[in-house]
Design a protein around this motif. Structure first.
Motif, PDB file in Angstrom:
ATOM      1  N   TYR A  48       0.822  -1.215   0.000  1.00  0.00           N
ATOM      2  CA  TYR A  48       0.000   0.000   0.000  1.00  0.00           C
ATOM      3  C   TYR A  48       0.855   1.264   0.000  1.00  0.00           C
ATOM      4  N   SER A  49       2.009   1.195   0.612  1.00  0.00           N
ATOM      5  CA  SER A  49       2.891   2.362   0.646  1.00  0.00           C
ATOM      6  C   SER A  49       3.410   2.720  -0.743  1.00  0.00           C
ATOM      7  N   ASP A  50       3.410   1.755  -1.655  1.00  0.00           N
ATOM      8  CA  ASP A  50       3.830   2.014  -3.034  1.00  0.00           C
ATOM      9  C   ASP A  50       2.724   2.686  -3.838  1.00  0.00           C
ATOM     10  N   THR A  51       1.503   2.262  -3.607  1.00  0.00           N
ATOM     11  CA  THR A  51       0.397   2.713  -4.458  1.00  0.00           C
ATOM     12  C   THR A  51      -0.104   4.118  -4.128  1.00  0.00           C
ATOM     13  N   VAL A  52       0.479   4.754  -3.116  1.00  0.00           N
ATOM     14  CA  VAL A  52       0.119   6.158  -2.866  1.00  0.00           C
ATOM     15  C   VAL A  52       0.548   7.034  -4.038  1.00  0.00           C
ATOM     16  N   TRP A  53       1.464   6.530  -4.873  1.00  0.00           N
ATOM     17  CA  TRP A  53       1.922   7.294  -6.018  1.00  0.00           C
ATOM     18  C   TRP A  53       0.817   7.496  -7.043  1.00  0.00           C
ATOM     19  N   VAL A  54      -0.177   6.630  -7.048  1.00  0.00           N
ATOM     20  CA  VAL A  54      -1.296   6.807  -7.981  1.00  0.00           C
ATOM     21  C   VAL A  54      -2.009   8.121  -7.684  1.00  0.00           C
ATOM     22  N   PHE A  55      -2.360   8.333  -6.432  1.00  0.00           N
ATOM     23  CA  PHE A  55      -3.047   9.564  -6.048  1.00  0.00           C
ATOM     24  C   PHE A  55      -2.126  10.768  -6.223  1.00  0.00           C
ATOM     25  N   GLY A  56      -0.848  10.579  -5.926  1.00  0.00           N
ATOM     26  CA  GLY A  56       0.104  11.670  -6.100  1.00  0.00           C
ATOM     27  C   GLY A  56       0.170  12.134  -7.550  1.00  0.00           C
TER      28      GLY A  56
END
Length: 241
Positions: A48-56
């Motif tokens: 999940y810590s990786d997929t925050v880049w989608v929102f970013g």
């Protein structure tokens, strides 16, 4: 008295912003998408810590493209500019049905950057139109449209859950290096296999709603609008003396 076209334009803007509000659905989608990629795509170690880049990337794309939405409207007109932005927004969601099967990094391109760019191009157009139709009630007109952003997130959160997980299947801890993971993921196949088709469903729904909204946008001549606004300012100044 404002023409009925002004009220229809505000309602059309509301419909468009209902779809743009799905930017804030990523928190709801993230567990399903991350679990799907870990099971069926790449990399299998995604967290999940990786997929925050989608929102970013969503936010970055929105900010980068918003200025150009206004320029595009002046060059090709209100409806066509809105159509370009909406198409980019919706097609990025539809294409995610394919990129999610291949790689998280391709998903960053479609549901991350392109999604944000489409939103940025579209976002300002209905707001600017509403302000031009209602120069004396800018806050009410634009506020009504922006309210659609929040309502859209609420509505489509429910749509996503109803399609993906109607039985409320829970996430579970999985074994990683001989120990249970701290984060929990979906492992139920009946839930995960729906993820790609969900993006097709959402992309189609968004564009259908957007087309209705675009059809309700009645352009205002930008030059005439500027003259009317200047006249309104002068009139207000005289009244305040």
């Amino acid at each position: 008295m404002t023409s009925y076209k002004g009220y229809l334009s505000v309602f059309g803007g509301l419909l468009i912003h209902l779809t743009l509000g799905t930017l804030y659905c990523w928190g709801n989608l993230n567990p399903y998408v991350t679990s799907y990629i870990r099971t069926y795509s790449s990399p299998s170690t995604l967290e999940y810590s990786d997929t925050v880049w989608v929102f970013g990337l969503n936010v970055f794309g929105q900010g980068a493209a918003m200025y150009f939405g206004g320029l595009l409207e002046k060059r090709i007109g209100t409806r066509l500019a809105a159509l370009v932005g909406c198409f980019l927004f919706s097609i990025s969601v539809f294409l995610t049905a394919f990129t999610v099967k291949v790689s998280y990094y391709l998903l960053l391109l479609t549901h991350g950057l392109c999604f944000g760019l489409g939103m940025g191009l579209t976002y300002i157009i209905p707001l600017g139109l509403a302000i031009r139709w209602f120069p004396q009630h800018k806050g009410v007109a634009s506020g009504f449209i922006v309210a659609g952003t929040g309502v859209g997130a609420f509505i489509f959160d429910q749509v996503q859950i109803a399609y993906l997980n109607p039985l409320n299947v829970k996430t579970v801890s999985i074994l990683e290096d001989g120990a249970l993971s701290i984060s929990k993921y979906f492992v139920e196949e009946s839930v995960l296999v729906k993820v790609p088709n969900m993006f097709m469903l959402l992309g189609g729904c968004y564009f259908a709603i957007q087309l209705i909204g675009i059809g309700l946008l009645f352009p205002v001549d930008l030059k005439k609008s500027d003259e009317d606004t200047e006249l309104l300012v002068k009139k207000s100044s005289i009244q305040s003396l």
